[in-house]
Design an enzyme around this catalytic site. Sequence first.
Site, PDB file in Angstrom:
ATOM      1  N   GLU B  70       0.823  -1.208   0.000  1.00  0.00           N
ATOM      2  CA  GLU B  70       0.000   0.000   0.000  1.00  0.00           C
ATOM      3  C   GLU B  70       0.856   1.256   0.000  1.00  0.00           C
ATOM      4  O   GLU B  70       0.507   2.255  -0.628  1.00  0.00           O
ATOM      5  CB  GLU B  70      -0.941  -0.003   1.215  1.00  0.00           C
ATOM      6  CG  GLU B  70      -2.097  -0.984   1.105  1.00  0.00           C
ATOM      7  CD  GLU B  70      -1.718  -2.411   1.472  1.00  0.00           C
ATOM      8  OE1 GLU B  70      -0.563  -2.634   1.903  1.00  0.00           O
ATOM      9  OE2 GLU B  70      -2.556  -3.303   1.325  1.00  0.00           O
ATOM     10  N   PHE B  93      -8.721  -2.821   2.481  1.00  0.00           N
ATOM     11  CA  PHE B  93      -9.427  -2.568   3.742  1.00  0.00           C
ATOM     12  C   PHE B  93      -8.858  -1.288   4.351  1.00  0.00           C
ATOM     13  O   PHE B  93      -7.643  -1.108   4.359  1.00  0.00           O
ATOM     14  CB  PHE B  93      -9.239  -3.738   4.719  1.00  0.00           C
ATOM     15  CG  PHE B  93      -9.916  -5.003   4.268  1.00  0.00           C
ATOM     16  CD1 PHE B  93     -11.259  -5.247   4.562  1.00  0.00           C
ATOM     17  CD2 PHE B  93      -9.220  -5.958   3.546  1.00  0.00           C
ATOM     18  CE1 PHE B  93     -11.882  -6.405   4.136  1.00  0.00           C
ATOM     19  CE2 PHE B  93      -9.851  -7.122   3.114  1.00  0.00           C
ATOM     20  CZ  PHE B  93     -11.183  -7.346   3.411  1.00  0.00           C
ATOM     21  N   ASP B  95      -8.433  -0.570   7.172  1.00  0.00           N
ATOM     22  CA  ASP B  95      -7.553  -0.924   8.287  1.00  0.00           C
ATOM     23  C   ASP B  95      -6.072  -0.892   7.883  1.00  0.00           C
ATOM     24  O   ASP B  95      -5.201  -0.819   8.740  1.00  0.00           O
ATOM     25  CB  ASP B  95      -7.919  -2.331   8.793  1.00  0.00           C
ATOM     26  CG  ASP B  95      -9.414  -2.508   8.960  1.00  0.00           C
ATOM     27  OD1 ASP B  95      -9.879  -2.524  10.092  1.00  0.00           O
ATOM     28  OD2 ASP B  95     -10.123  -2.606   7.919  1.00  0.00           O
ATOM     29  N   HIS B 139      -9.727  -6.010  10.091  1.00  0.00           N
ATOM     30  CA  HIS B 139     -10.389  -5.855   8.784  1.00  0.00           C
ATOM     31  C   HIS B 139     -11.824  -5.356   8.927  1.00  0.00           C
ATOM     32  O   HIS B 139     -12.660  -5.613   8.075  1.00  0.00           O
ATOM     33  CB  HIS B 139     -10.418  -7.191   8.031  1.00  0.00           C
ATOM     34  CG  HIS B 139      -9.074  -7.744   7.700  1.00  0.00           C
ATOM     35  ND1 HIS B 139      -8.298  -8.406   8.622  1.00  0.00           N
ATOM     36  CD2 HIS B 139      -8.350  -7.729   6.552  1.00  0.00           C
ATOM     37  CE1 HIS B 139      -7.168  -8.794   8.061  1.00  0.00           C
ATOM     38  NE2 HIS B 139      -7.167  -8.394   6.804  1.00  0.00           N
TER      39      HIS B 139
END
Lengths: 370, 336
Positions: B70, B93, B95, B139
């Site tokens: 990410e 997600f 998260d 998640h």
Amino acid sequence: MSAIHTLTMPKWGLSMQEGKVNGWLKRPGDAVAIGDELVEVESEKIAGAVEASVAGVLRRQLAGEDDVLPVGGLLGIVADAEVADADIDAAVAAFNASFVPASTDDDAGGPSPQQVEINGRRMRFLLRGEGGEPVILIHGFGGDLNNWLFNHEALAGTRAVYAIDLPGHGESAKDVGDGSLATLVAAVLGFMDSQGLSAAHLVGHSMGGAVALAIAAQAPERVRSLSLICSAGLGAEINGDYIDGFVAANDRRALKPLLTQLFADAGLVTRQLVDDMLKYKRLEGVDTALARLAAALFAGGRQQAVFAEVPAQLGKPVLVVWGEDDRIIPVAHAPAAGGQVRVERLAAQGHMVQMEAAHEVNRLLEHFLS
Amino acid sequence: MARKITYQQAINEALDQEMSRDPTVIVMGEDNAGGAGAPGEDDAWGGVLGVTKGLYHKHPGRVLDTPISESGFIGAAVGAACNGLRPVAELMFVDFLGVCLDQIFNQAAKFRYMFGGKAKTPVVIRTMYGAGFRAAAQHSQCLYNIFTHIPGLKVVVPSNPYDAKGLLIQSIRDNDPVIFMEHKVLYTMQGEVPEESYAIPFGEANVLREGHDVTVVAIGRMVNFASEAAAAAQKKGVHCEVIDPRTTSPLDEDTLLESVEKTGRLVVVDESHPRCSMASDIAGLVAQKAFGALKAPIEQVTAPHVPVPFSDALEDLYVPGAARIEAAIMKVREYR
């Protein structure tokens, strides 16, 4: 034994599945005449009153304020005074035993709008009824075929009735070309060709009336009669502030006060009605379409196309219906009655008279068309 | 009869229509194209839950699979936005925000400000949030409040299919970085959605129900529970006004305040933890700007201040539901 009449939740528009009772206008034991408003009901789209279709006495209120009933559910009973209570109780029991709410599945039953390609543009229409002499319902500026939701079915008992979305409106293509009346006229004539309609009764509201008048002027052989409701095209004045405001409004706060100008009763402008209008206005191309139409037809608060002589000279039946309190187009534009021109002014009614006084307008239209 | 599609299909349609309209729009993320170790080859996944499925073949070369990094691909999307593309990057997600937060809050959110208005960063970060999916503590979080805190980001939390399509189209056309929060439990929700393209402006709340007794403001998935609770309260004679702000940044303060000025009673529903939440933010706003109108203490209905449990039974207790919202409505209504 006199008949016992059930008063049931009406179906106003294609999507209505249930309605809420806002309050009774008659009490049990009150005498009612045909056309009396008995109970106020609200769907998620619109509020209105359920009218008596028979004369008698309101014998039972079977739904209370704030109750939510499925379409067709039992609101009350109208019967003559001499009908025994036991018979009424039996009728209610029989109704409740057999009543099955319509499926909430959207695909089940009921007519669906169709689409057809006219001059390269997608056009949506809804057909109800069959046979007879065909009728075409033409909505006004910013409207769509749902403007006729209280009228369409009522008129379609003995004839085919088409409600269309003009270019730039509803779910028709949003391209209005130069925004001229000629573009709208070509679309309606093209639609008639596509459906094999050599001639039809044209019913136009507001800008849709101007479209009908222009067709009558240009192609009178395609017109069996004209019904003009709070019509444009009969005089120069129009509420320019409304038109400009409507074109510019892009949120609830701006739109709601404008929409209330359309109705005599501001309470009819429900949250859902405003929301539906916003959903239309957000569609790609609608802002351009409305701006072009407004510029071509209503620039500077003046109607650019006036056919004041057409009703008298057409040589065909013309019905003019107007709300006397119309705040968009003045009732003074109604032409003189006489010859084949019939004029009906409805007191205490506004611009959306076909919705607000649907029962009366339907009665006038039905009588005129037959 | 308007067409009904799901929230997930509405998001896919918005991406498809914007990619057709604007060649600078690209989609990128983990498994967005081929996935499953076959990058870009067979449109096998279309994202972990299939939201972007079908776009790969319709828009060749513009749906990109990224490595599971990410920090890398969110940074790449921000850079591409600075250089003329309109990337829609999928952070699987929310998260996972922790590993790419610098790229979002210290880079994307700051460019326009720090370059004197000369830079624009038209990036959209789509991301899944929310509990109810049996996906456990890492998640299932609801972190829109963290993004809302940061100036320079716009934060969108659609509660239904119609809003999801119109708000995503607006997000893609917007010249600022937009965080687009998708509740994974809503993906299967059906609703009427026009086939035509449309954009819903940011900062315009949706009033789902009008009422004069209690204002209920709810975010994202909670809007649907709030509507359910309001319908139940109506049967008890309590008329609620249900408001969905749609975007937490910008926030349509006027609609919230006007409603509370009418009702004098407020319930705020937020699936986040209670501290520094949208619930506390909106409660604070109303307490400050509409204090004189309040007839009862403001009620906040939120998740508890604990991680999202993995146990089914505990997760079900964790997520605010219609019953809790209805109880809060009755509590503020009955306060004297």
